[in-house]
Enzyme design. Structure first.
Site, PDB file in Angstrom:
ATOM      1  N   GLU A 147     -39.389   4.533  54.675  1.00  0.00           N
ATOM      2  CA  GLU A 147     -40.285   3.786  53.788  1.00  0.00           C
ATOM      3  C   GLU A 147     -40.189   4.405  52.401  1.00  0.00           C
ATOM      4  O   GLU A 147     -40.435   5.605  52.233  1.00  0.00           O
ATOM      5  CB  GLU A 147     -41.719   3.863  54.304  1.00  0.00           C
ATOM      6  CG  GLU A 147     -42.735   3.172  53.399  1.00  0.00           C
ATOM      7  CD  GLU A 147     -44.171   3.383  53.864  1.00  0.00           C
ATOM      8  OE1 GLU A 147     -45.067   2.687  53.355  1.00  0.00           O
ATOM      9  OE2 GLU A 147     -44.395   4.266  54.733  1.00  0.00           O
ATOM     10  N   GLU A 236     -52.593  -0.600  46.765  1.00  0.00           N
ATOM     11  CA  GLU A 236     -53.237   0.260  47.749  1.00  0.00           C
ATOM     12  C   GLU A 236     -54.542   0.754  47.128  1.00  0.00           C
ATOM     13  O   GLU A 236     -54.525   1.397  46.082  1.00  0.00           O
ATOM     14  CB  GLU A 236     -52.368   1.461  48.099  1.00  0.00           C
ATOM     15  CG  GLU A 236     -51.255   1.171  49.071  1.00  0.00           C
ATOM     16  CD  GLU A 236     -50.616   2.442  49.607  1.00  0.00           C
ATOM     17  OE1 GLU A 236     -50.189   2.423  50.764  1.00  0.00           O
ATOM     18  OE2 GLU A 236     -50.532   3.432  48.865  1.00  0.00           O
TER      19      GLU A 236
END
Length: 407
Positions: A147, A236
């Site tokens: 990721e 986020e």
């Protein structure tokens, strides 16, 4: 008659993506809405509904623009409250329309992207890309490769997973690098995480994602054999991060012919794509410190221009010269800065003597130094004989691109 005309105009506007029918909202925990005729998906990704807060996305399906609404607050020492985002590619087994993904990483030559955002108000949040790689094409669940997160902006004290391990300039922007190899972050033993945090936050970017892939690969946390499966872009938020808006997002994926498999028992000319000249041991030297240079290729292969690639570990190789086969490509004085010269030195296993061949398309490679994360480079893209090779930030130019000609 006038009312009929207005009705027809309204219907046409809706069909073209300009009307109320194309503005949709979902508050479902993992609700998603297609955008731009299904070439992108916008997802709510509300991780913590148990916190008592809410999270919704308001999406313009015609443009892909979306706004985050609601109010949620979670502690900053754990996962964010959610990641409302837009993506292209394959996400948990479902693929957007005509994305071209998944793609084997060694075939990806560029991944240009543009993203414009309006940030939330003050709080604890980041604005970030989330790029996923898997060891097989399109796994149905959690990807098991790497990721890569790219934080273009942040507010508050939040930091990425893992620990800060470096700093690098990519696409002309300076980034702090945080790494969390699988099993090291206390919560994740399935995939590697590499995060890039812009030291000067921005709300508009227009760059290529591939140099980030290359840098992660150079750190030993991404394999050339794995698959790029999707690119996401969103917010986020831990505290007070809602109200953010993604105004425009686009990403594309370009591919080329993968390079040939390197045979460790063969000898090769290493030919620079820009100049057409060969990597050369200056004056047939057999001494430590000999200059590694560029010189016109000699017909049929000459011993000081023939190189053998012997694997070390994790996709890296030592590169030996035929007429003095204990000597290997070596970054002088363990250099890690741009312009550090390349020489020959008796191979001793140092990171400054190991190189990872990375496919750049068209059957060519770039060579990334294990100790520096930088690329083998012909200074100033010179085409002259006798130019000494160096290491330099990987930039995707032909001066850092080489083909292997088997002899």
């Amino acid at each position: 008659m006038m009312n009929t005309v207005r009705l027809k105009l309204a219907s046409l506007a809706m069909l073209m993506g300009y009307g109320p029918a194309f503005a949709q909202t979902t508050c479902d925990q993992f609700g998603s809405l297609p955008a731009l005729n299904g070439t992108y998906i916008v997802q709510n990704n509300f991780y913590n509904p148990g916190s008592g807060g809410t999270q919704c996305i308001h999406v313009d399906a015609g443009s892909g623009a979306f706004t985050v609404t609601g109010n949620n607050s979670v502690p900053t020492n754990g996962a964010p409250g959610g990641y409302p985002s837009i993506y292209k590619g394959c996400h948990w087994g479902g693929c957007t329309k005509d994305s071209g993904l998944p793609l084997a990483l060694n075939t990806v030559t560029s991944a240009p992207t543009r993203w414009s955002v309006t940030p939330p108000g003050p709080g604890q949040w980041n604005i970030s890309y989330d790029v996923w790689f898997a060891q097989s094409p399109n796994p149905p669940g959690q990807p098991d490769g790497t990721e890569i997160m790219i934080w273009i902006n942040k507010s508050g004290s939040v930091t990425p997973a893992g620990r800060k391990t470096g700093n690098v300039t990519i696409n002309g922007i300076n980034w702090d690098v945080w790494t969390a190899p699988k099993g090291s972050a206390g919560f994740n033993d399935v995939w590697h995480i590499v995060s890039y945090v812009a030291t000067s936050p921005r709300n508009d970017v227009d760059f290529d994602l591939k140099p980030f892939f290359d840098d992660s690969r150079g750190r030993g946390l991404l394999s050339d054999a794995w698959y790029l499966i999707d690119v996401e872009a969103g917010f986020e938020a831990w505290q007070n991060g809602y109200g953010g808006r993604s105004n425009h997002f686009a990403v594309d994926f370009n591919k080329g012919t993968p390079p040939p498999v390197i045979d460790p028992n063969r000898w090769y000319n290493v030919v620079n794509v820009n100049s057409g000249s060969c990597v050369d041991d200056a004056e047939f030297s057999t001494q430590n410190g000999a200059k590694v240079q560029q010189w016109a290729c000699n017909a049929g292969g000459q011993a000081n221009q023939l190189w053998q690639f012997k694997p070390t570990s994790d996709g890296y190789y030592k590169v030996l010269v035929q007429h003095a086969a204990t000597l290997a490509w070596d970054v002088a004085n363990w250099g890690t800065s741009n312009g550090s010269p390349v020489q020959l030195w008796t191979y001793g296993g140092g990171d400054n003597q190991q190189w990872k061949p990375v496919g750049v398309g068209g059957g060519a490679y770039k060579f990334v130094g294990r100790g520096s994360g930088k690329c083998l480079d012909v200074p100033a893209a010179s085409k002259d004989n006798g130019v000494r090779l160096q290491i330099y930030d990987c930039n995707g130019t032909a001066a850092q691109s080489f083909k292997l000609i088997e002899r």
